[in-house]
Design a protein around this motif. Sequence first.
Motif, PDB file in Angstrom:
ATOM      1  N   VAL A  75     -33.425 -19.274 -33.938  1.00 56.82           N
ATOM      2  CA  VAL A  75     -32.551 -18.487 -33.065  1.00 56.82           C
ATOM      3  C   VAL A  75     -33.119 -17.084 -32.865  1.00 56.82           C
ATOM      4  O   VAL A  75     -32.378 -16.150 -32.532  1.00 56.82           O
ATOM      5  N   LEU A  76     -34.419 -16.950 -33.032  1.00 54.50           N
ATOM      6  CA  LEU A  76     -35.066 -15.650 -32.923  1.00 54.50           C
ATOM      7  C   LEU A  76     -34.771 -15.000 -31.572  1.00 54.50           C
ATOM      8  O   LEU A  76     -34.866 -15.638 -30.525  1.00 54.50           O
ATOM      9  N   TYR A  77     -34.387 -13.717 -31.620  1.00 58.69           N
ATOM     10  CA  TYR A  77     -34.109 -12.890 -30.441  1.00 58.69           C
ATOM     11  C   TYR A  77     -32.842 -13.301 -29.692  1.00 58.69           C
ATOM     12  O   TYR A  77     -32.629 -12.849 -28.561  1.00 58.69           O
ATOM     13  N   LEU A  78     -32.008 -14.131 -30.295  1.00 55.17           N
ATOM     14  CA  LEU A  78     -30.777 -14.559 -29.630  1.00 55.17           C
ATOM     15  C   LEU A  78     -29.556 -13.922 -30.294  1.00 55.17           C
ATOM     16  O   LEU A  78     -29.520 -13.751 -31.513  1.00 55.17           O
ATOM     17  N   PRO A  79     -28.513 -13.577 -29.506  1.00 59.63           N
ATOM     18  CA  PRO A  79     -27.309 -12.928 -30.047  1.00 59.63           C
ATOM     19  C   PRO A  79     -26.321 -13.939 -30.620  1.00 59.63           C
ATOM     20  O   PRO A  79     -25.189 -14.070 -30.152  1.00 59.63           O
ATOM     21  N   VAL A  80     -26.754 -14.655 -31.639  1.00 62.14           N
ATOM     22  CA  VAL A  80     -25.939 -15.736 -32.215  1.00 62.14           C
ATOM     23  C   VAL A  80     -25.121 -15.205 -33.393  1.00 62.14           C
ATOM     24  O   VAL A  80     -25.661 -14.532 -34.275  1.00 62.14           O
ATOM     25  N   LYS A 133     -29.770 -13.175 -15.541  1.00 63.46           N
ATOM     26  CA  LYS A 133     -28.560 -13.795 -16.079  1.00 63.46           C
ATOM     27  C   LYS A 133     -27.986 -12.977 -17.219  1.00 63.46           C
ATOM     28  O   LYS A 133     -28.727 -12.454 -18.058  1.00 63.46           O
ATOM     29  N   ILE A 134     -26.663 -12.885 -17.246  1.00 59.07           N
ATOM     30  CA  ILE A 134     -25.940 -12.356 -18.398  1.00 59.07           C
ATOM     31  C   ILE A 134     -24.938 -13.417 -18.825  1.00 59.07           C
ATOM     32  O   ILE A 134     -23.994 -13.729 -18.091  1.00 59.07           O
ATOM     33  N   LEU A 135     -25.154 -14.004 -19.993  1.00 56.77           N
ATOM     34  CA  LEU A 135     -24.265 -15.033 -20.534  1.00 56.77           C
ATOM     35  C   LEU A 135     -23.482 -14.438 -21.691  1.00 56.77           C
ATOM     36  O   LEU A 135     -24.061 -13.888 -22.629  1.00 56.77           O
ATOM     37  N   GLU A 136     -22.146 -14.546 -21.625  1.00 56.28           N
ATOM     38  CA  GLU A 136     -21.271 -14.010 -22.664  1.00 56.28           C
ATOM     39  C   GLU A 136     -20.376 -15.126 -23.194  1.00 56.28           C
ATOM     40  O   GLU A 136     -19.843 -15.923 -22.418  1.00 56.28           O
ATOM     41  N   ASP A 137     -20.209 -15.149 -24.520  1.00 55.91           N
ATOM     42  CA  ASP A 137     -19.428 -16.219 -25.138  1.00 55.91           C
ATOM     43  C   ASP A 137     -18.769 -15.702 -26.419  1.00 55.91           C
ATOM     44  O   ASP A 137     -19.470 -15.408 -27.398  1.00 55.91           O
ATOM     45  N   GLY A 184     -22.918 -10.846 -28.839  1.00 61.26           N
ATOM     46  CA  GLY A 184     -23.303  -9.943 -27.768  1.00 61.26           C
ATOM     47  C   GLY A 184     -23.789 -10.751 -26.587  1.00 61.26           C
ATOM     48  O   GLY A 184     -23.946 -11.977 -26.678  1.00 61.26           O
ATOM     49  N   PRO A 185     -24.035 -10.124 -25.442  1.00 60.28           N
ATOM     50  CA  PRO A 185     -24.486 -10.862 -24.255  1.00 60.28           C
ATOM     51  C   PRO A 185     -25.935 -11.309 -24.367  1.00 60.28           C
ATOM     52  O   PRO A 185     -26.760 -10.629 -24.985  1.00 60.28           O
ATOM     53  N   TYR A 186     -26.223 -12.439 -23.775  1.00 59.62           N
ATOM     54  CA  TYR A 186     -27.588 -12.958 -23.680  1.00 59.62           C
ATOM     55  C   TYR A 186     -28.095 -12.620 -22.281  1.00 59.62           C
ATOM     56  O   TYR A 186     -27.554 -13.093 -21.283  1.00 59.62           O
ATOM     57  N   VAL A 187     -29.113 -11.770 -22.196  1.00 58.41           N
ATOM     58  CA  VAL A 187     -29.621 -11.281 -20.910  1.00 58.41           C
ATOM     59  C   VAL A 187     -31.070 -11.717 -20.741  1.00 58.41           C
ATOM     60  O   VAL A 187     -31.912 -11.437 -21.599  1.00 58.41           O
ATOM     61  N   ARG A 188     -31.361 -12.403 -19.651  1.00 62.02           N
ATOM     62  CA  ARG A 188     -32.719 -12.845 -19.375  1.00 62.02           C
ATOM     63  C   ARG A 188     -32.972 -12.856 -17.875  1.00 62.02           C
ATOM     64  O   ARG A 188     -32.060 -13.050 -17.072  1.00 62.02           O
ATOM     65  N   THR A 189     -34.235 -12.702 -17.493  1.00 60.96           N
ATOM     66  CA  THR A 189     -34.664 -12.876 -16.108  1.00 60.96           C
ATOM     67  C   THR A 189     -35.769 -13.924 -16.075  1.00 60.96           C
ATOM     68  O   THR A 189     -36.697 -13.876 -16.884  1.00 60.96           O
ATOM     69  N   VAL A 190     -35.629 -14.880 -15.165  1.00 60.49           N
ATOM     70  CA  VAL A 190     -36.664 -15.896 -14.980  1.00 60.49           C
ATOM     71  C   VAL A 190     -37.161 -15.810 -13.542  1.00 60.49           C
ATOM     72  O   VAL A 190     -36.466 -15.310 -12.651  1.00 60.49           O
ATOM     73  N   GLN A 191     -38.369 -16.313 -13.315  1.00 58.74           N
ATOM     74  CA  GLN A 191     -39.035 -16.154 -12.025  1.00 58.74           C
ATOM     75  C   GLN A 191     -39.500 -17.502 -11.495  1.00 58.74           C
ATOM     76  O   GLN A 191     -39.894 -18.390 -12.261  1.00 58.74           O
ATOM     77  N   PHE A 192     -39.470 -17.627 -10.180  1.00 56.63           N
ATOM     78  CA  PHE A 192     -39.927 -18.837  -9.493  1.00 56.63           C
ATOM     79  C   PHE A 192     -40.783 -18.430  -8.294  1.00 56.63           C
ATOM     80  O   PHE A 192     -40.567 -17.378  -7.694  1.00 56.63           O
ATOM     81  N   LYS A 193     -41.737 -19.268  -7.949  1.00 56.63           N
ATOM     82  CA  LYS A 193     -42.595 -19.036  -6.797  1.00 56.63           C
ATOM     83  C   LYS A 193     -42.254 -20.038  -5.702  1.00 56.63           C
ATOM     84  O   LYS A 193     -42.097 -21.233  -5.973  1.00 56.63           O
ATOM     85  N   LYS A 194     -42.146 -19.558  -4.470  1.00 54.69           N
ATOM     86  CA  LYS A 194     -41.794 -20.448  -3.369  1.00 54.69           C
ATOM     87  C   LYS A 194     -42.941 -21.387  -3.043  1.00 54.69           C
ATOM     88  O   LYS A 194     -44.116 -20.984  -3.021  1.00 54.69           O
ATOM     89  N   GLN A 195     -42.598 -22.664  -2.785  1.00 53.02           N
ATOM     90  CA  GLN A 195     -43.572 -23.682  -2.443  1.00 53.02           C
ATOM     91  C   GLN A 195     -43.445 -24.043  -0.960  1.00 53.02           C
ATOM     92  O   GLN A 195     -42.361 -23.977  -0.388  1.00 53.02           O
TER      93      GLN A 195
END
Length: 262
Positions: free
Chosen positions: A69-74, A227-231, A237-248
């Motif tokens: 669970v490294l780096y996760l707000p668990v 994304k901000i995921l709260e539970d 605490g909130p889980y905040v991440r950004t992911v990236q995609f390239k258009k095909q």
Amino acid sequence: MGSTRPALLVLAMCLASIPAAAQEGRGQGGRGASPTPRAAAPIDLTGYWVSLITDDWRWRMVTPPKGDVLYLPVNDVGRKVADAWDPAKDEAAGEACRAYGAGGIMHLPGRLHITWENDTALKLETDTGQQTRLFEFGGAKPAGDATWQGSSVAAWELPAGGRGRGRGAAGGASPSRPGTSLRVETTNMRPGYYRRNGVPYGAKAHMTEWLTTVSEPDGNTYLLVTKILEDPQYMNGPYVRTVQFKKQPDATGWNPTPCSAR
């Protein structure tokens, strides 16, 4: 990607800080004449997109070991659930898609296909796990039964201080204006995992996402999803991440695979 990565990271940081009250582009053309969310779209999210695994490779490309669970707000309860993760039990209970719910699906490697379901709903399909998310404009929707992808309410959102109202309307925002995005609020999700090794989110989880595009001088276009995921059940605490995609340019490589087969 050369110089693309720094530009993407800067925009991702801007998106993550967008306040909830930021101005929304709704196309106020005149009473009774407002354009539909599709017609008022300030950016084009449609098409095929492939994920770019530029960070968190060891957790996104492979399934991490149980208990990682490294780096996760668990919180302590969430850690116990993660320590007890058993994919065979999930499969036997018909819960093999727990890691492919809205809380985790965008982090998995694969492709997206985004289209307009109709004038007021944007559809996002994933080939990984073969999931479908529906982003509906126009306010809260009847909840119904909880699903893996939950209930998502969407709105066009402009940077703070923006005056644009979308394409085709008076004072319209430029589609390339940095920070213009689609804001998505998702609730009513079935309990799932936001990391494939059983790190959980619960039935009361709430997720906010911003989707925007970046076009580079070389002709490539990128989709950023912050994304901000709260539970309250499993997170401290909130889980905040950004992911990236390239258009095909087309559907090449598109390979829908059910989550039960992975």
